[in-house]
Design an enzyme around this catalytic site. Structure first.
Site, PDB file in Angstrom:
ATOM      1  N   CYS A  47       0.819  -1.134   0.013  1.00  0.00           N
ATOM      2  CA  CYS A  47       0.265   0.159  -0.106  1.00  0.00           C
ATOM      3  C   CYS A  47       0.966   1.240  -0.215  1.00  0.00           C
ATOM      4  CB  CYS A  47      -1.524  -0.099   1.361  1.00  0.00           C
ATOM      5  SG  CYS A  47      -1.923   1.065   1.323  1.00  0.00           S
ATOM      6  N   ASP A  49       0.466   3.299   1.733  1.00  0.00           N
ATOM      7  CA  ASP A  49       0.452   4.185   3.341  1.00  0.00           C
ATOM      8  C   ASP A  49       1.540   5.122   3.993  1.00  0.00           C
ATOM      9  OD1 ASP A  49       0.427   4.704   6.054  1.00  0.00           O
ATOM     10  OD2 ASP A  49      -1.797   4.569   5.795  1.00  0.00           O
ATOM     11  N   ARG A  51       2.731   4.750   6.375  1.00  0.00           N
ATOM     12  CA  ARG A  51       3.411   3.870   7.490  1.00  0.00           C
ATOM     13  C   ARG A  51       3.935   2.734   6.990  1.00  0.00           C
ATOM     14  NH1 ARG A  51      -1.921   5.425  10.074  1.00  0.00           N
ATOM     15  NH2 ARG A  51      -2.929   4.393   8.709  1.00  0.00           N
ATOM     16  N   HIS A 103      -1.867  -4.224   5.007  1.00  0.00           N
ATOM     17  CA  HIS A 103      -2.005  -3.586   6.184  1.00  0.00           C
ATOM     18  C   HIS A 103      -3.019  -3.449   6.846  1.00  0.00           C
ATOM     19  CE1 HIS A 103      -2.993   0.960   6.116  1.00  0.00           C
ATOM     20  NE2 HIS A 103      -2.305   0.534   4.911  1.00  0.00           N
ATOM     21  N   CYS A 106      -5.961   0.031   6.773  1.00  0.00           N
ATOM     22  CA  CYS A 106      -5.432   0.947   5.952  1.00  0.00           C
ATOM     23  C   CYS A 106      -6.832   1.693   5.229  1.00  0.00           C
ATOM     24  CB  CYS A 106      -6.177  -0.380   4.299  1.00  0.00           C
ATOM     25  SG  CYS A 106      -5.377  -0.302   2.678  1.00  0.00           S
TER      26      CYS A 106
HETATM   27 ZN    ZN Z   1      -3.271   1.111   3.151  1.00  0.00          ZN
END
Ligand code: ZN
Length: 224
Positions: A47, A49, A51, A103, A106
């Site tokens: 992803c 993301d 993080r 994750h 998400c």
């Molecule tokens: Zn995500």
């Protein structure tokens, strides 16, 4: 550019210089060796993301992992971007493992589940909604939304990993007996731990059983 914006970017460049110097201090040949060639053994589909930085969470330095990221780690059969990266990873770099890693927590999966309108990205997240619809009975049986979101994150990864397996790229690699294993993992934002979702396919005949096992409701999976 405002002074504030200038400062933000200066911090990045300063951070880069400090990092490059620290890397070179530890291993003077690190950058010259990497500049000559890359030979990663892993291809990561994750992803976007912020993080979930691929290399960092598995403790790998630059050069060890080829990476493709998009919102909600989706593998769409006609996405030329993702397919091109996969093809390069498999045919040219000859990675031994493709890891699809989603994750928990998400935002893309959450927006898809809640049908929250965010704009153009809603169209992309329809792919995650398709997966929610496919496993509607299993998700509806869960006690609360948190459990449903966590399970949808897991199911999404398994389905995307199975999409990887069904591409002509991976099918052709297996046909010519090139060693290649496709995995489905999920990362926990709360503790930084990765969990293997029990999907691993090293050949065309392994995809269906691996998929069936990994998408079974957890209680049913535990009794088999
Ligand atoms: Zn995500």
């Amino acid at each position: 550019m405002t002074q504030r914006e200038q400062r933000d970017l200066s911090e990045l460049i300063a951070g880069n210089r400090a990092w490059a110097e620290a890397m070179s201090r530890g291993k003077p040949d690190f950058f010259p060796a990497l500049a000559r060639q890359q030979a990663p053994r892993y291809f990561w589909i994750g992803c976007s993301d912020s993080r979930v930085p691929a290399n960092e969470i598995v403790g790998l330095p630059p050069g060890e992992m080829f990476v493709h990221r998009n919102v909600a780690n989706v593998v769409v059969h006609t996405d030329l971007n993702c397919l091109s990266v996969l093809q390069y990873a498999v045919d040219v770099l000859r990675v031994g493992h493709v890891i699809v890693c989603g994750h928990y927590g998400c935002g893309g999966v959450q927006a898809a589940w809640r049908r929250k309108p965010l704009g153009l990205i809603d169209n992309w997240l329809r792919h995650v909604q398709d997966i929610a619809a496919r496993h509607g009975d299993q998700l509806d049986a869960l006690p609360d939304e948190r459990a449903q979101l966590d399970r949808l994150c897991e199911l999404n990864v398994v389905e995307q990993a199975s999409h990887v397996c069904r591409t002509t790229i991976v099918q052709d690699a297996w046909q010519r007996r090139q060693p290649l294993v496709v995995h489905a993992w999920v990362y926990g934002l709360r503790d930084g731990h990765i969990h293997d979702l029990g999907f691993a396919a090293a050949g065309a005949d392994e995809v269906h059983p691996a998929h069936a096992k990994a998408v079974a409701p957890p209680a049913a999976a535990a009794t088999t």
